[in-house]
Structure formats: C-alpha cells, structure tokens
Scaffold this active site. Structure first.
Site, short mmCIF file in Angstrom:
data_model
loop_
_atom_site.label_atom_id
_atom_site.label_comp_id
_atom_site.label_asym_id
_atom_site.label_seq_id
_atom_site.Cartn_x
_atom_site.Cartn_y
_atom_site.Cartn_z
N HIS A 1 0.94 -1.25 -0.19
CA HIS A 1 0.07 0.09 -0.16
C HIS A 1 0.83 1.22 -0.03
O HIS A 1 0.47 2.09 -0.80
CB HIS A 1 -0.95 0.08 1.16
CG HIS A 1 -2.18 -0.76 1.07
ND1 HIS A 1 -3.19 -0.38 0.20
CD2 HIS A 1 -2.66 -1.97 1.76
CE1 HIS A 1 -3.96 -1.33 0.19
NE2 HIS A 1 -3.91 -2.13 1.18
N GLY B 1 5.68 -13.88 -15.81
CA GLY B 1 5.17 -13.02 -15.04
C GLY B 1 6.20 -12.87 -13.96
O GLY B 1 7.59 -12.96 -14.26
N GLY C 1 5.99 -14.80 -10.99
CA GLY C 1 5.70 -16.01 -10.22
C GLY C 1 5.01 -15.86 -8.96
O GLY C 1 5.15 -16.64 -7.96
N LEU C 2 3.97 -14.87 -9.34
CA LEU C 2 3.08 -14.79 -8.14
C LEU C 2 1.52 -15.32 -8.27
O LEU C 2 1.03 -15.50 -7.30
CB LEU C 2 2.80 -13.29 -7.78
CG LEU C 2 3.96 -12.71 -7.16
CD1 LEU C 2 3.85 -11.16 -7.09
CD2 LEU C 2 4.37 -13.10 -5.78
N ALA D 1 -3.33 -22.07 -18.11
CA ALA D 1 -3.55 -23.18 -19.26
C ALA D 1 -3.67 -22.77 -20.40
O ALA D 1 -3.24 -23.29 -21.53
CB ALA D 1 -4.47 -24.19 -18.67
#
Length: 457
Positions: free
Chosen positions: A250, A418, A420-421, A362
């Site tokens: 934040h 991305g 990896g989250l 996917a």
C-alpha cells in the site's frame, strides 16, 4: 504461558501403572495357593464337631465295644441321613483301631491335621475328611476322624487352581486390558497433539490442542501448553508478516502514483522520449506486481473467515465464462465437466482467484484445448485442469512453481512468466481451504494441475 512443574508426570504414571498392573496379576495368582491352604486347614464346622462328639460319647458310655470287635456295627449305625459315612478311631500311638488297612488319604489327612495343630476339614478328590476329635477312655487318649465319601461344594477359587492353563490365559488377558487402558489414557492426548500438529503443518494456523489435554498435570499437558503457545506465536508472526507485506504494498502505491503523475505531466509538456516511455512501462509493471502482492496477502489473511457452503459450478460460473471467452479469442477450446449438484464449504473469492489463475495459465500455454473437470469422493472434491501444451521439462519445477517469485526455466522472460505470483496466490487459496494442489505432466504432452478440497469444514 508459564508451565507449572508437577509431580504428576509420565514417569510416575508409567511406573505406577505397570507396577500396579503386574503387582495385581501376581497378587491374584499368588493368592490362589494361599486361599487353598486356608481352605485345606479350615476349622472343623460345628455340625461335624457335634457328630464326632456324639460318637465319642457313645464310645465313652460303652468302652467294651473297643474290645468286642463290634465297632464296625457302630459305624453303620451312626449315619442317620442315609449317607455312607465312616468313622476311624486312632489311639495315642497313631494306630487305626477299627480298620486293618486304613486308606492312604487318612494318613495324609492325619499329617495335615498334625501340622495344623487343630481340628480341620479337607476335600480329597471325592471324599471329605474331618477331625480329629480327641477324648479319653479309661485314661487312654483316642482321636476320631470322619470321612464322607462324596464330593462336597468347593469354593470358586479351586476352579482356577485346577485349571492352571485357563488361569494363566485369564491373567494374560487381564494384564493386557489393564495395560491397554493405560496406553489409551496416554495415547489419546498424543493423538490429539498429532492431529493439531498435522493441521498446523497443512496451513491451519487456528488449530489448537483441546482444553482437556491442556489441563492435564503431566508432561503431556505441559507439551500441549507449549504447543499452543508456539502455535499462537507462529500465527501471530505469519499474520504480521502478511500485514507487513500488505502495508508495504500500500505504501509503495503512493510514490508510484506520484511517479506516474509526473510522467503524465512530462508528456503533457511535450517531453516524449524513449527513456520516459521505458520508465512508464516499468511503473506499470511495478503497479501490477504490487497488486499481485496485495492479492497474495489478502488471500492468506482471509483464511480465518467463515466458509460458505455453495455450489461449485455456480461459484465458478463467471470465471468459467471469462476463461471460455479468452480461449475463443485464441482459437482454443475450453471443455467443462462440473456437476451442478456438487456443493462444498469454500471461500468464494479465494477459490475463484485460484481457478482463474490456473485457467489463464493453461489457456496461455495450451495448443488447442483446456479441460476442467470435478470428481466428488467420500471425503474430498478433486478438481483437475488439463491442457495440451508443452508441459514442464524439469520435474523439479513441478512442485516449485507454486513458490512465490519462482519461474520455470521455460518462462524466465516477464512476458510469458510474469513474476511467479499467480500460482503462489493459487496455492495460498487452496491452503486456506486446508486442501492440496500439485502439478504433473501428461502423456504425450501437456500439464495437469490437481486440486483436492476437503468436504468438511
């Protein structure tokens, strides 16, 4: 939480339990010969003593019977109940006067009575002996012994004395029961402790050992108190960690917003350069990463909310529609096999986000189609998402892809991999349901991600 020291510990319980158990069994088995001895040397009952007294009185009144050879006639007359009872007269030298061949059991009984030093009764197989009753005739000492040639009622413990194998078996069974009760008493809180530890290890930070185990005054109770204290600390630390990540994310948004505002002002002034374009691109990527981090912390912190019992198909309806639309835009097919009657206690937002991440991943890597299917078992729901893409080359990556910021070798560039989250958020959402998730390669190619969710809250 301060743990009180108490003498009521496991060592004392084990020592007293097994010692009392073995002592009880030894005492019960060892008591049988003592009971038999006491019964063998029990005092002469009053009615048999009166019977012998009566016979001695008759002999004292008629001492000539001893010389006349008519003592056997007296034997046949003394039994008024119709029983075949015999009386043996023994002089002070131990000779049996009225029997040429006295039975061996009489000699044994005389020795027993002599050792006891009093008048007793004893059961020999099928005959009951009693005596002696001493009296004097013409200054000579005599003793009377009686025999009832029939089996008299015997105490219960003679059954165990005569059936030694059965007695041993009963002793073994009884000791097993006592030790089993002790083991159950000690094992029940340990099973509770194991169950709570397994739940904590699977991600249920609210799992605690029941109060009955905590209130015990032995080491198990102390261990339960220590476990609950540890669980409180672990839960507090993880929650603080997630809140810290959320707070930092934040706080990062504020300077990021100012940065983007400055970029917009620069462009408005006509300062359009390649460097400003790159800065804006990186700022957009940073904003997306912060959003992913906030979502990850939000999913983990929402694990303490109450679950809702909902239909899986209806809950995932919007996610499946969006995924179908996305697949059609890429000329791919989404196949859905989910029974509309399947209901489950879930966190709707967390499960939607988990399935959405898996479906998008996917669809991105599939060649022609993606399949999502659900199967209901007795205790769980299995949800499978299967694509026909290249899969993951390195088997070690199959378990590691759910780790935050981890990207397989084939997806290192940000455009495809991305940060990896996404799968880390999925794993956090499934863990919040106390479920499991794992990936596996399909043959001849493709990737299958399997989600297992418990049917009970």
């Amino acid at each position: 939480m301060r743990i009180q020291n108490s003498p009521n510990n496991i060592f004392v319980k084990l020592l007293l339990g097994f010692w009392l158990c073995s002592s009880l069994i030894i005492a019960l088995v060892g008591l049988l010969p003592l009971l038999q001895q006491n019964y063998d040397q029990s005092e002469l009952p009053p009615h048999l003593e009166r019977l012998l007294s009566k016979y001695s009185h008759q002999l004292s009144q008629s001492p000539q019977v001893l010389q006349s050879g008519r003592f056997n006639n007296l034997q046949r007359l003394i039994d008024k109940k119709g029983r075949s009872m015999k009386i043996y007269l023994v002089d002070e030298s131990g000779n049996v006067i009225n029997a040429r061949k006295p039975p061996r059991s009489l000699r044994r009984f005389m020795l027993m009575a002599d050792d006891a030093g009093k008048s007793i009764v004893h059961q020999f197989n099928h005959e009951l002996w009693f005596g002696p009753y001493s009296f004097a005739i013409q200054e000579k000492q005599y003793a009377l012994y009686g025999r009832l040639p029939e089996r008299q009622p015997r105490p219960w413990f003679f059954f165990f004395i005569e059936n030694k194998l059965l007695t041993l078996s009963i002793a073994i069974v009884l000791s097993g029961i006592l030790c089993g009760l002790l083991a159950w008493h000690l094992g029940k809180p340990l099973r509770s402790l194991k169950s709570s530890a397994d739940a904590l290890a699977s991600g249920d930070l609210s799992s605690r050992i029941d109060s009955a185990t905590v209130k015990r005054n032995d080491e198990i109770g102390q261990l339960a108190q220590a476990f609950n204290s540890m669980a409180d600390s672990v839960e507090a630390m993880l929650n603080n960690q997630q809140r810290l990540i959320s707070d930092i994310s934040h706080e990062l948004r504020t300077p990021l917003t100012r940065l983007k505002l400055s970029l917009a002002l620069s462009r408005k002034k006509g300062q359009e350069t390649q460097e400003i374009t790159r800065i804006e691109y990186e700022a957009d990527q940073l904003e997306k990463m912060i959003a992913e981090l906030l979502e990850l912390s939000r999913v983990k912190l929402s694990a303490h909310e109450a679950k809702r019992h909902l239909e899986i198909a209806e809950t995932l309806n919007q996610v499946l529609d969006d995924a179908d639309f996305e697949a059609q835009q890429q000329n791919k097919q989404l196949i859905i096999h989910i029974d509309e009657s399947i209901t489950l206690p879930i966190y709707p937002k967390a499960l939607n986000r988990a399935v959405e991440n898996l479906l998008r991943n996917a669809i991105r890597y599939s060649t022609t189609q993606v399949t999502i299917q659900a199967a209901l078992c007795a205790t769980s729901l299995t949800l499978e998402i299967i694509d026909d893409g290249p899969g993951i080359d390195d088997p070690a990556d199959l378990d590691a892809i759910f780790t935050p910021f981890y990207r397989p070798q084939s997806a290192r560039d940000r455009e495809s991999g991305g940060w990896g989250l996404g799968l880390a958020i999925t794993e956090a959402a499934i863990s919040a349901h106390q479920g499991q998730i794992h990936a596996s390669n399909c043959q001849p190619h493709g990737l299958k991600v399997t989600i297992t969710l418990p049917r009970e809250c």
